[in-house]
Scaffold this motif. Structure first.
Motif, short mmCIF file in Angstrom:
data_model
loop_
_atom_site.label_atom_id
_atom_site.label_comp_id
_atom_site.label_asym_id
_atom_site.label_seq_id
_atom_site.Cartn_x
_atom_site.Cartn_y
_atom_site.Cartn_z
N ASN A 15 0.84 -1.20 0.00
CA ASN A 15 0.00 0.00 0.00
C ASN A 15 0.87 1.25 0.00
N HIS A 45 4.00 0.50 -5.22
CA HIS A 45 2.67 0.26 -5.81
C HIS A 45 2.66 0.82 -7.23
N LYS A 97 -3.57 0.97 -3.07
CA LYS A 97 -4.03 -0.09 -2.18
C LYS A 97 -3.44 -1.44 -2.59
N GLN A 143 -3.17 -2.75 -5.52
CA GLN A 143 -3.90 -3.46 -6.56
C GLN A 143 -2.92 -3.96 -7.62
#
Length: 161
Positions: A58, A68, A96, A98
């Motif tokens: 994150n 990230h 986050k 992803q």
């Protein structure tokens, strides 16, 4: 004697090959999957963000060898990568951790790049960024009902917008 030299030469080549492979095998790298240069797609598109030899964390998590993803969309030139990336229409943050996304895009021409940055949205010492990919989004086809001559059955025809 010649046979001995051949064996020695092959052993030397083997060590050169394996040592050079070992040096690059652990280098961090990223890859964007889901679109290819020059291809045409229908929206939404599904993208996968692949990172090797780094950890996906994150935003805000200050851990060595981690970060990230960010998508750079339709940028004519790279932003100043010596500073933290700002959130703009052309820079999407995936803070986050992803590793994939689905993008709903209007018909048109797009360019996209994937960039991996640290906890503070700043690129690493050796920037991890993909090559720019250019692709197209076509209009969707929408079915609409057309009554048949007998009015007992309905057939579908596709309308392209």
């Amino acid at each position: 004697m010649i046979e001995h030299r051949k064996k020695l030469y092959l052993i030397l080549l083997f060590f050169i090959f394996t040592s050079s492979y070992g040096d690059t095998h652990n280098e961090p790298s990223i890859k964007l999957e889901g679109v290819e240069n020059g291809k045409t797609y229908t929206s939404p598109i599904e993208l996968n963000f692949i990172v090797e030899n780094m950890k996906v964390r994150n935003a805000g998590v200050n851990e060595e060898n981690s970060g990230h993803h960010h998508l750079l969309i339709n940028l004519d030139e790279l932003p100043d990568i010596t500073k933290p990336l700002t959130m703009t229409e052309g820079i999407m943050h995936f803070g986050k951790a992803q590793e994939s996304t689905s993008l709903e895009l209007k018909p048109g021409k797009y360019t996209i790049q994937l960039l991996f940055a640290d906890y503070s949205h700043t690129t690493h010492i050796i920037p991890l960024i993909t090559e720019k990919v250019t692709f197209f989004i076509k209009s969707k086809s929408y079915p609409f009902l057309v009554p048949s001559a007998s009015m007992e059955a309905v057939s579908y025809t596709h309308l392209t917008l």
